[in-house]
Scaffold this active site. Structure first.
Site, mmCIF file in Angstrom:
data_model
loop_
_atom_site.group_PDB
_atom_site.id
_atom_site.type_symbol
_atom_site.label_atom_id
_atom_site.label_comp_id
_atom_site.label_asym_id
_atom_site.label_seq_id
_atom_site.Cartn_x
_atom_site.Cartn_y
_atom_site.Cartn_z
ATOM 1 N N GLY B 70 43.691 61.432 63.454
ATOM 2 C CA GLY B 70 43.654 61.779 64.581
ATOM 3 C C GLY B 70 42.498 61.325 65.656
ATOM 4 C CB THR B 238 46.650 45.365 55.987
ATOM 5 O OG1 THR B 238 46.166 43.693 56.008
ATOM 6 C CG2 THR B 238 47.982 45.466 54.760
ATOM 7 C CB CYS B 327 24.275 74.437 61.239
ATOM 8 S SG CYS B 327 22.825 75.107 60.395
#
Lengths: 394, 385
Positions: B70, B238, B327
């Site tokens: 993404g 690749t 956090c």
């Protein structure tokens, strides 16, 4: 190619009759810490220790040596037979290597002749080697007062040649000065405190308090990492991991809110002392620095201190945060210390913690708690983790 | 019992996906660019996956490009469009609740001197359409909007958004971050008229490190990665053949079971929400509970509880969830999404995201509710005095 690292130790030399004990300890630690880096040979010669190694491993060995307490200077260099031609050749080779990574315009050759049987006098050796260097490296000049580079030639059983000198931390070899238990939190201060006491030759174990599931497993991993970073300086240690949540719960339920932190601290000290007692440890270490937080005022320190009999070392007591941070960066614990996870002190942080607690008040509040069974229970459930230096941590 | 309810973060790969990948690693390991048969075999497998995915999205297989996921898709699309059209104007638009892989690109261009509009959202995360309309001008070249929000599950009204864009300036390109929508809600790209759309493998029980980008026929992007010109020059390097085949397999299974799985997840979530409301007081549901929310996500604030603490309580019982904020002890880490929908500090602090998948069961939900109720009670008892 064969290389040499010469190691000087300062304070140990003053230890009189105990000196050989200190040196033996140091020798053992050097051998242990550089094990596996090629096949280094370690030997003593008149107040110095030498490591014989190869080109490939010398940098790594120097890095390891920097972390051994008791070492004042580390000089990587060359060892040759006492033959003028060979000495000149190595001196030139050595200076050429240094010039590659350091800007050098002037130099001076300094010769020490411990072996007085060597026929050429120090001044003459210096002059001859100096002249040879000047012929070979035409850009360089001699400066006897303030040279960029000092070429040291040390004539003993062999001749040693150095162009570099690296400072160690000094102090005393770990294990020559008793044992202490470090109260290790996840913060910046406590690893530095441990480092400073270890430097005085004290071997260290650590106790960590957590409040799982109020704090995370990552916070505990972080403390393990900090302990392993410390272990690079002070060798293997035991980490006692204690869950203090049941105690915090009791305090929270039965004591005034503003006394939460200070009463928790008293429990930590009690538990630490109990562990010390069981494990034959003589002192405690904390990372407290005067006035940094509410539990670190003089009055608070008094109240926390009064539950233990053993000496509590607080090497940071007079330091400010900037100084402490500098050391943490230097010894490599800072990056880990600043990882953001809840720790057991922030979870229950009272809004207005007491800054000037009175011992009688606190003791009165604690009457509501069954201190003995809380401490015993915490110790019974604690985990003991073997910590070795970082590379070996799973 | 172990209950995984963090399916917005990542999902467990299906066994069929793993088998397909192992086959690629063991047997069809050729480099698709090689001229020999081993290379051709691998290339064929890639094209098979491309076809499966394009069919699923209702587009042409030429419009599907494989990327590493993404984040890379968002970067290739947004940067590629900006680079291509920057000479036309330097105004770009996104929303305040995008994923960091979009927001940070916009911040980067803002620092480079672009004018950036960050659209506000309503109390449940729907973008302010009036603000969108008023901010589009002649200089606008790009709008980037996520289809489903990863923290609260809100689905954006993409059709209306497109209508507004086309009405104001038909040259504006629209990128849609579809990572949380792909495989979760109906997406018909063709009829919508989206220009670029990104998706990822590991959110749909496929492998990590693989994803894709839909680029509408006729849209041209400047490449940001250079090399051997794989994927028509947009993603040189690749090909990740095991990843691509794994992704294809995951899509194939979803396609065949889409309605059943979607209904199952939706029912579970509804059951969960009903039970939470019934058994735990003093909560705030931060997501829509109707079809304006993706079926797999719900975000709930437990007032008086620190999200991180609740997370660890649940984890201790084998339940895995996510906090709304990265956090809770550091203000900087507070969720920008929850802040943008106007939650109070206390509500942000106590936010937990539950995200479901087809393999979750009703028994699991019962178990979670039970533990959740007990944990919240216990934490409140300790921390609320």
């Amino acid at each position: 190619m064969q290389r040499i690292v010469s190691i000087s130790f300062g304070e140990i030399a003053l230890k009189g009759l105990n000196r050989s004990y200190f040196v033996k300890k140091l020798l053992g630690q050097i051998k242990y810490s550089i094990k596996g880096l090629g096949e280094p040979k370690v030997y003593r010669d008149q107040g110095k220790i030498y490591v014989v190694t190869d080109d490939e491993n010398i940098d790594q060995i120097v890095e390891k040596l920097k972390k051994i307490f008791g070492i004042v200077y580390i000089s990587p260099g060359y060892r040759v037979e006492k033959d003028m031609e060979k000495m000149i050749e190595k001196a030139i080779e050595s200076i050429k290597q240094t010039v590659e990574h350091k800007e050098v315009r002037t130099f001076k050759v300094q010769v020490k002749r411990a072996d007085k049987r060597f026929p050429i006098k120090s001044m003459d050796v210096a002059r001859e080697i100096g002249a040879a260097i000047l012929r070979e490296l035409k850009v360089l000049k001699v400066d006897v007062n303030n040279p960029d580079l000092l070429v040291k030639v040390d004539i003993r059983d062999y001749c040693y040649i150095y162009t570099d000198k690296i400072r160690g931390y000094g102090g005393l070899p770990v294990g020559t000065n008793g044992k202490a238990l470090l109260l290790l939190s996840g913060g910046i201060d406590s690893p530095v405190a441990g480092f400073m006491i270890a430097k005085r030759g004290v071997s260290i174990n650590a106790v960590h308090f957590h409040s799982y599931p109020f704090t995370s497993e990552r916070a505990e991993e972080k403390v393990k990492k900090l302990a392993s970073l410390l272990a690079e300086y002070c060798g293997k240690m035991k980490l006692y991991s204690v869950n203090i949540l049941p105690i915090q719960r009791e305090i929270n339920e039965k004591c005034p809110e503003d006394e939460m932190t200070i009463i928790s601290r008293r429990f930590m000290m009690r538990i630490a002392e109990r562990i010390a007692e069981k494990e034959g440890i003589d002192a405690l270490i904390t990372g407290e620095s005067l006035g940094q937080v509410a539990s670190q005022t003089i009055k608070s320190l008094n109240v926390t201190n009064s539950v233990v009999k053993r000496p509590v070392f607080r090497p940071l007591i007079g330091m400010d945060k900037v100084e402490i941070t500098e050391i943490a960066m230097d010894i490599g614990t800072y990056e880990t210390s600043i990882l953001p996870y809840e720790d057991c002190c922030t979870v229950f942080l009272p809004k207005h913690p007491v800054t000037r607690p009175k011992l009688e008040d606190i003791e009165k509040s604690e009457e509501a708690l069954d201190i003995e069974s809380l401490v015993e229970d915490a110790i019974e459930k604690m985990e003991i983790i073997e910590i070795s230096s970082q590379e070996n941590v799973e | 019992m172990e209950v995984y309810l963090d399916n917005s973060a990542t999902t467990r790969p299906r066994d069929e996906v793993i088998d397909a990948m192992i086959y690629m690693l063991k047997s069809t390991y050729g480099n698709p660019s090689s001229l020999h048969r081993k290379g051709l075999e691998a290339e064929k497998e890639i094209e098979k996956s491309r076809k499966i995915i394009s069919k699923f999205l209702g587009v042409d297989s030429k419009e599907i490009f494989f990327t590493s996921g993404g984040t890379e898709s968002n970067n290739i699309a947004i940067q590629g469009l900006i680079k291509k059209y920057a000479k036309r104007g330097k105004h770009i638009i996104t929303t305040k609740i995008e994923h960091p892989s979009v927001l940070n690109i916009f911040k980067h261009y803002e620092e480079k001197g672009f004018e950036v509009t960050y659209l506000d959202v309503n109390e449940k995360g729907i973008v302010d359409l009036k603000q969108l309309e008023s901010s589009i001008n002649d200089k606008t070249i790009l709008v980037s909007i996520m289809m489903v929000n990863n923290e609260i599950g809100t689905i954006q009204p993409i059709e209306e958004i497109i209508e507004i864009i086309k009405k104001k300036n038909k040259d504006v390109k629209l990128h849609v971050d579809g990572v949380q929508a792909f495989g979760k809600i109906d997406v018909s790209l063709k009829s919508l008229g989206i220009d670029t759309f990104s998706f990822s493998g590991h959110k749909i029980h496929g492998p990590k490190g693989i994803g894709g980008l839909y680029i509408r026929n006729g849209i041209i992007l400047e490449p940001i990665i250079f090399g051997g010109n794989q994927e028509k020059g947009l993603k040189s390097g690749t090909e990740n053949t095991p990843g691509i085949v794994g992704l294809g397999k995951a899509v194939e299974i979803i396609k065949n079971n889409f309605n059943d799985e979607k209904k199952h997840i939706k029912d579970l979530k509804k059951y969960f929400i009903d039970k939470v409301i019934e058994r735990i007081d003093n909560i705030k549901i931060n997501s829509y509970t109707d079809d304006r929310c993706a079926p797999h996500i719900v975000n709930i604030s437990f007032i008086g509880v620190k999200g991180e603490v609740l997370l660890h309580y649940l984890e201790k019982n084998g339940i895995f969830v996510s906090t709304g904020s990265a956090c809770s002890s550091h203000k900087k880490g507070r969720s920008h999404v929850l802040k943008s929908i106007g939650l109070k500090e206390k509500e942000i602090e106590g936010a937990i995201r539950f995200s479901f998948a087809f393999y979750n069961t009703k028994e699991e939900i019962e178990y979670v509710i039970d533990k959740l109720e007990k944990s919240v009670k216990d934490i409140r008892k300790i921390t609320m005095r």
